[in-house]
Design a protein around this motif. Structure first.
Motif, PDB file in Angstrom:
ATOM      1  N   GLY A 292       0.865  -1.048  -0.077  1.00 56.99           N
ATOM      2  CA  GLY A 292       0.061  -0.151  -0.073  1.00 56.99           C
ATOM      3  C   GLY A 292       0.700   1.289   0.161  1.00 56.99           C
ATOM      4  O   GLY A 292       2.096   1.265  -0.384  1.00 56.99           O
ATOM      5  N   GLU A 293       0.217   2.517   0.443  1.00 52.91           N
ATOM      6  CA  GLU A 293       1.186   3.584   0.497  1.00 52.91           C
ATOM      7  C   GLU A 293       1.173   4.314   1.904  1.00 52.91           C
ATOM      8  O   GLU A 293       0.020   4.126   2.700  1.00 52.91           O
ATOM      9  N   VAL A 294       1.839   4.820   2.371  1.00 54.45           N
ATOM     10  CA  VAL A 294       1.937   5.800   3.834  1.00 54.45           C
ATOM     11  C   VAL A 294       2.245   7.270   3.258  1.00 54.45           C
ATOM     12  O   VAL A 294       3.124   7.517   2.314  1.00 54.45           O
ATOM     13  N   GLU A 295       1.771   8.312   4.073  1.00 54.71           N
ATOM     14  CA  GLU A 295       2.108   9.411   3.945  1.00 54.71           C
ATOM     15  C   GLU A 295       3.038  10.009   4.666  1.00 54.71           C
ATOM     16  O   GLU A 295       2.842   9.865   6.005  1.00 54.71           O
ATOM     17  N   VAL A 296       4.264  10.591   4.412  1.00 51.83           N
ATOM     18  CA  VAL A 296       5.455  10.913   5.533  1.00 51.83           C
ATOM     19  C   VAL A 296       5.550  12.395   5.367  1.00 51.83           C
ATOM     20  O   VAL A 296       5.459  13.108   4.182  1.00 51.83           O
ATOM     21  N   PRO A 297       5.845  13.119   6.483  1.00 47.61           N
ATOM     22  CA  PRO A 297       6.463  14.494   6.504  1.00 47.61           C
ATOM     23  C   PRO A 297       7.842  14.733   5.788  1.00 47.61           C
ATOM     24  O   PRO A 297       8.619  13.634   6.074  1.00 47.61           O
ATOM     25  N   THR A 298       8.335  15.748   5.590  1.00 56.01           N
ATOM     26  CA  THR A 298       9.358  16.111   5.062  1.00 56.01           C
ATOM     27  C   THR A 298      10.028  17.186   5.857  1.00 56.01           C
ATOM     28  O   THR A 298       9.193  17.939   6.314  1.00 56.01           O
ATOM     29  N   ARG A 303       4.974  16.852   2.219  1.00 56.50           N
ATOM     30  CA  ARG A 303       4.545  15.738   2.321  1.00 56.50           C
ATOM     31  C   ARG A 303       5.135  14.759   1.214  1.00 56.50           C
ATOM     32  O   ARG A 303       5.064  15.296   0.326  1.00 56.50           O
ATOM     33  N   SER A 304       5.231  13.738   1.240  1.00 61.05           N
ATOM     34  CA  SER A 304       5.516  12.628   0.413  1.00 61.05           C
ATOM     35  C   SER A 304       4.987  11.334   0.540  1.00 61.05           C
ATOM     36  O   SER A 304       4.941  11.037   1.646  1.00 61.05           O
ATOM     37  N   ARG A 305       4.475  10.603  -0.578  1.00 56.97           N
ATOM     38  CA  ARG A 305       3.751   9.485  -0.295  1.00 56.97           C
ATOM     39  C   ARG A 305       4.719   8.446  -1.080  1.00 56.97           C
ATOM     40  O   ARG A 305       5.493   8.259  -1.721  1.00 56.97           O
ATOM     41  N   VAL A 306       4.977   7.217   0.081  1.00 56.86           N
ATOM     42  CA  VAL A 306       5.765   6.232  -0.159  1.00 56.86           C
ATOM     43  C   VAL A 306       5.061   4.916  -0.304  1.00 56.86           C
ATOM     44  O   VAL A 306       4.132   4.472   0.427  1.00 56.86           O
ATOM     45  N   LYS A 307       5.576   4.200  -1.304  1.00 55.97           N
ATOM     46  CA  LYS A 307       4.870   2.914  -1.599  1.00 55.97           C
ATOM     47  C   LYS A 307       5.606   1.775  -0.544  1.00 55.97           C
ATOM     48  O   LYS A 307       6.603   2.006  -0.717  1.00 55.97           O
ATOM     49  N   VAL A 308       4.804   1.064  -0.114  1.00 53.71           N
ATOM     50  CA  VAL A 308       5.158  -0.018   0.966  1.00 53.71           C
ATOM     51  C   VAL A 308       4.961  -1.539   0.203  1.00 53.71           C
ATOM     52  O   VAL A 308       3.778  -1.798  -0.170  1.00 53.71           O
ATOM     53  N   PRO A 309       6.067  -1.995  -0.134  1.00 57.50           N
ATOM     54  CA  PRO A 309       6.054  -3.216  -0.897  1.00 57.50           C
ATOM     55  C   PRO A 309       5.150  -4.486  -0.079  1.00 57.50           C
ATOM     56  O   PRO A 309       5.190  -4.571   1.228  1.00 57.50           O
ATOM     57  N   ALA A 310       4.388  -5.140  -0.708  1.00 58.90           N
ATOM     58  CA  ALA A 310       3.780  -6.443   0.006  1.00 58.90           C
ATOM     59  C   ALA A 310       4.781  -7.244   0.807  1.00 58.90           C
ATOM     60  O   ALA A 310       5.722  -7.446   0.216  1.00 58.90           O
ATOM     61  N   GLY A 311       4.206  -7.620   1.704  1.00 57.76           N
ATOM     62  CA  GLY A 311       5.373  -8.290   2.729  1.00 57.76           C
ATOM     63  C   GLY A 311       6.479  -7.823   3.433  1.00 57.76           C
ATOM     64  O   GLY A 311       7.475  -8.135   3.870  1.00 57.76           O
ATOM     65  N   SER A 312       6.511  -6.420   3.572  1.00 56.81           N
ATOM     66  CA  SER A 312       7.397  -5.537   4.243  1.00 56.81           C
ATOM     67  C   SER A 312       7.363  -6.093   5.679  1.00 56.81           C
ATOM     68  O   SER A 312       6.452  -6.244   6.229  1.00 56.81           O
ATOM     69  N   GLN A 313       8.669  -5.974   6.192  1.00 56.19           N
ATOM     70  CA  GLN A 313       8.879  -6.213   7.661  1.00 56.19           C
ATOM     71  C   GLN A 313       9.547  -5.155   8.450  1.00 56.19           C
ATOM     72  O   GLN A 313      10.089  -4.212   7.769  1.00 56.19           O
ATOM     73  N   THR A 314       9.202  -5.266   9.771  1.00 52.96           N
ATOM     74  CA  THR A 314       9.739  -3.980  10.555  1.00 52.96           C
ATOM     75  C   THR A 314      11.186  -4.029  10.301  1.00 52.96           C
ATOM     76  O   THR A 314      12.077  -4.772  10.147  1.00 52.96           O
ATOM     77  N   GLY A 315      11.867  -2.800  10.290  1.00 56.51           N
ATOM     78  CA  GLY A 315      13.344  -2.076   9.989  1.00 56.51           C
ATOM     79  C   GLY A 315      13.181  -1.809   8.427  1.00 56.51           C
ATOM     80  O   GLY A 315      14.273  -1.823   8.133  1.00 56.51           O
ATOM     81  N   ARG A 316      12.413  -2.460   7.721  1.00 59.21           N
ATOM     82  CA  ARG A 316      12.879  -2.160   6.149  1.00 59.21           C
ATOM     83  C   ARG A 316      12.814  -0.705   5.921  1.00 59.21           C
ATOM     84  O   ARG A 316      12.193   0.189   6.591  1.00 59.21           O
ATOM     85  N   GLN A 317      13.901  -0.180   5.302  1.00 63.59           N
ATOM     86  CA  GLN A 317      14.099   1.155   4.852  1.00 63.59           C
ATOM     87  C   GLN A 317      14.070   1.430   3.588  1.00 63.59           C
ATOM     88  O   GLN A 317      14.189   0.807   2.624  1.00 63.59           O
ATOM     89  N   ILE A 338      13.345   6.259   5.044  1.00 70.81           N
ATOM     90  CA  ILE A 338      12.052   6.068   5.969  1.00 70.81           C
ATOM     91  C   ILE A 338      12.235   4.474   6.609  1.00 70.81           C
ATOM     92  O   ILE A 338      12.672   3.705   5.692  1.00 70.81           O
ATOM     93  N   GLU A 339      12.147   4.373   7.713  1.00 77.40           N
ATOM     94  CA  GLU A 339      11.976   2.996   8.546  1.00 77.40           C
ATOM     95  C   GLU A 339      10.867   2.502   8.849  1.00 77.40           C
ATOM     96  O   GLU A 339      10.264   3.210   9.622  1.00 77.40           O
ATOM     97  N   LEU A 340      10.363   1.398   8.348  1.00 78.99           N
ATOM     98  CA  LEU A 340       9.101   0.948   8.603  1.00 78.99           C
ATOM     99  C   LEU A 340       8.863   0.366   9.934  1.00 78.99           C
ATOM    100  O   LEU A 340       9.793  -0.342  10.359  1.00 78.99           O
ATOM    101  N   ALA A 341       7.901   0.377  10.646  1.00 79.61           N
ATOM    102  CA  ALA A 341       7.834  -0.068  12.046  1.00 79.61           C
ATOM    103  C   ALA A 341       6.147  -0.715  11.981  1.00 79.61           C
ATOM    104  O   ALA A 341       5.225   0.049  12.190  1.00 79.61           O
TER     105      ALA A 341
END
Length: 386
Positions: A292-298, A303-317, A338-341
């Motif tokens: 999916g996508e998440v919106e992050v601040p700069t 703001r920037s929209r970042v695509k999150v690949p399917a199957g992403s794990q915690t810590g992915r950058q 961007i580090e996913l939690a």
């Protein structure tokens, strides 16, 4: 016995310049000093010989006379061509005085002397102290750069006496203790030790009629308002120098400098590493699983929209190029990492719990990291039982 050639004594060629002669003498002085040659009875005589050679060759006029006439230029037979002779022989006092003269010539700058000033010259005015100002700024201010106004308490030149320290038209008087040198001498064995004059504290002058506004110091305490330009890209520890904005010197001396030390505050969202920024972004379990996508601040407020690949794990950058901090001394801007939690759901409803139990019963390769870990654990336990 014929006297040795002065150039030969110092070990330099006849065409040697002043710097080469000084360097050679400094080496000879260390090598031949009597304190380092207590077992050599000729050390003092050799040291005197080197001192005599340097005393002639360091002086341009004496050196020119010596190059033309040799030692005869200083033996009184040249009709006034050689100047006064240094007394030969003598006791310990003569040796100490000779060494003191050369020591002052070589190292006078480090002992408080003034280049170009004679023995009776007046010491220069005291330079004002440098000042330090600690400035805290936000990460946003460090990103964009700012012009800030600060108030600095400091000593400034007295307007009443214009920094002279005297009242009205009166002038400072020459110190009677040191005769304007600002320093006094004391004999200690071979050495003549210099220290600041106790009467004038090294100024070389005394003020008999001090200014009533500043008490004779030539400066008064005052809070100054300054405008400071903070360049984009500064970080904690950056030092900004404002020349001439420090403390005023004593009795008209030059002003010191002001050093501003930057301290960038900790940011609630971004963590900085040089020109790069790091941002931990929480992602729902379903978004991480299906993508999916998440919106992050700069840091610039956007703001920037970042695509999150399917199957992403915690810590992915994931990297947003050019969205970091600007480089202080030029060059490309840093990146934003961007580090996913991945968040585990809490406060589940009965229906949500039922769906998760149903999902867990479905046989599928859904937990690659868990499967790998438990295979390693099984191998570890098997090894312990063998």
């Amino acid at each position: 016995m014929a006297k040795r050639d002065y150039y030969e004594t110092l070990g330099v060629p006849k065409g040697a310049n002043a710097d080469e002669i000084k360097k050679a003498y400094r080496s000879k002085a260390k090598e031949l000093h009597p304190d380092r040659n207590s077992d050599n009875p000729n050390a003092e005589a050799q040291f005197k010989e080197a001192n005599e050679a340097y005393d002639v060759l360091k002086d341009a006029e004496k050196k020119a006379a010596y190059d033309r006439f040799g030692h005869a230029a200083f033996e009184g037979g040249m009709g006034g061509g050689g100047g006064p002779r240094r007394p030969q022989g003598g006791g310990q006092g003569d040796f100490a005085s000779a060494f003191s003269d050369v020591f002052e010539d070589l190292f006078g700058d480090f002992m408080g002397g003034q280049p170009g000033a004679g023995r009776g010259g007046r010491t220069r005015a005291t330079r004002g102290s440098d000042l330090r100002y600690n400035m805290r700024i936000t990460l946003e201010e460090a990103f964009s750069g700012q012009r800030k106004t600060i108030n600095v308490p400091t000593a400034v030149q007295c307007d009443t006496c214009e920094g002279k320290g005297t009242e009205g038209a009166s002038e400072p008087a020459t110190c009677p203790t040191c005769s304007g040198m600002g320093k006094v001498r004391a004999q200690q064995g071979f050495f003549t030790v210099e220290r600041a004059c106790p009467t004038c504290s090294g100024a070389g002058q005394i003020i008999k009629n001090p200014c009533k506004a500043c008490g004779g110091g030539g400066r008064v305490e005052k809070e100054r308002q300054l405008s400071v330009n903070i360049p984009a890209g500064v970080e904690t520890g950056t030092r900004i120098r404002l020349t001439g904005e420090g403390e005023a010197g004593l009795r008209g001396g030059p002003t010191g400098d002001l050093y501003i030390f930057i301290d960038v505050e900790t940011h609630p969202i971004f963590e900085r590493d040089s020109v790069n920024l790091y941002c931990a972004v929480p992602v729902s379990m379903t978004t991480a699983a299906m993508g999916g996508e998440v919106e992050v601040p700069t840091i610039d407020g956007g703001r920037s929209r970042v695509k999150v690949p399917a199957g992403s794990q915690t810590g992915r950058q994931m990297r947003l190029r050019g969205k970091g901090m600007p480089a202080l001394r030029g060059g490309p801007a840093g990146d934003m990492m961007i580090e996913l939690a991945i968040e585990t759901p809490v406060n589940l409803t009965p229906r949500q719990k039922e769906l998760l139990r149903e999902f867990d019963k479905i046989e599928a390769d859904n937990n690659p990291q868990g499967d790998t870990f438990f295979r390693k654990v099984k191998g570890f336990w098997d090894g312990m039982t063998q």
